[in-house]
Scaffold this motif. Structure first.
Motif: not given
Length: 227
Positions: A176-177, A180, A183
């Motif tokens: 998830d990091e 992120s 993006r």
């Protein structure tokens, strides 16, 4: 008025014998910083170039790929290039002045480094002297070493490409990091964002190569982590 005409107007303000490095004091805010960005790429590119006194075909090609230079503006661009090459100021003076122009803003300096790498590779070779030069400029700009390695890997064929370096994350970061970070980089590389931070419209095509690299790094990590 084209950006090149604006550049020549800015250079007219220089007093006799005054270094081109002092011109960056004029470009602390928008829209003037777009002019400053263009001068910075040309001036630092000129200091990196090896040919003595003349703009070579490779260099002209490189500048035309970094900037959309109209035929009628080529003479003005070449004039800035040769002025920088003949300037007694060293490249460290230029780089320090450019750093002051942008302050703590890192992204415009990374955009500028992109342009310099493109010019360095104009002849198809990456020389040790160019590497030392760009490494020192990156140090003055306070560019993250990992980001510098990623940029060098994109331009230099023999450099090792690390997808984690490209996205600016540790290999130990969570999925998830990493997503992120990916993006955020895509957003920062959008042409509108680049223009907003002072990159001239003539140079935003630098974003296309960077986006290819960012997307490829994400796809490699995603394939590695997702069953």
């Amino acid at each position: 008025m084209s950006i090149w005409s604006r550049i020549l107007e800015a250079l007219k303000a220089l007093r006799a014998g005054e270094s081109l490095a002092t011109v960056f004091d004029q470009f602390r805010s928008e829209p003037e910083r777009r002019v400053g960005f263009a001068i910075a790429v040309i001036a630092l590119g000129a200091k990196m170039a090896k040919a003595d006194g003349l703009v070579t075909r490779d260099e002209v090609t490189a500048f035309r790929e970094v900037f959309k230079i109209a035929k009628e503006d080529e003479a003005a661009a070449a004039r800035v290039f040769n002025l920088a090459r003949q300037d007694v100021a060293g490249f460290e003076d230029y780089a320090t002045s450019v750093k002051k122009m942008y302050g703590d803003e890192c992204r415009p300096l990374m955009d500028l480094m992109d342009g310099l790498f493109h010019i360095a590779m104009a002849d198809g070779e990456y020389h040790p002297g160019e590497d030392a030069y760009l490494t020192r400029v990156a140090e003055i700009f306070d560019v993250n070493p990992r980001a510098f390695r990623a940029m060098r890997a994109r331009y230099v064929p023999d450099a090792v490409k690390d997808p984690y370096d490209v996205l600016g994350v540790e290999p130990t970061a969570s999925f998830d990091e990493i997503k992120s970070a990916y993006r955020a980089l895509v957003r920062e590389t959008h042409p509108d964002r680049m223009i907003a931070r002072g990159v001239p419209e003539e140079a935003v095509q630098l974003a296309s190569d960077r986006l290819v690299e960012i997307n490829a790094a994400w796809e490699e990590i995603e394939a590695e982590r997702v069953p």
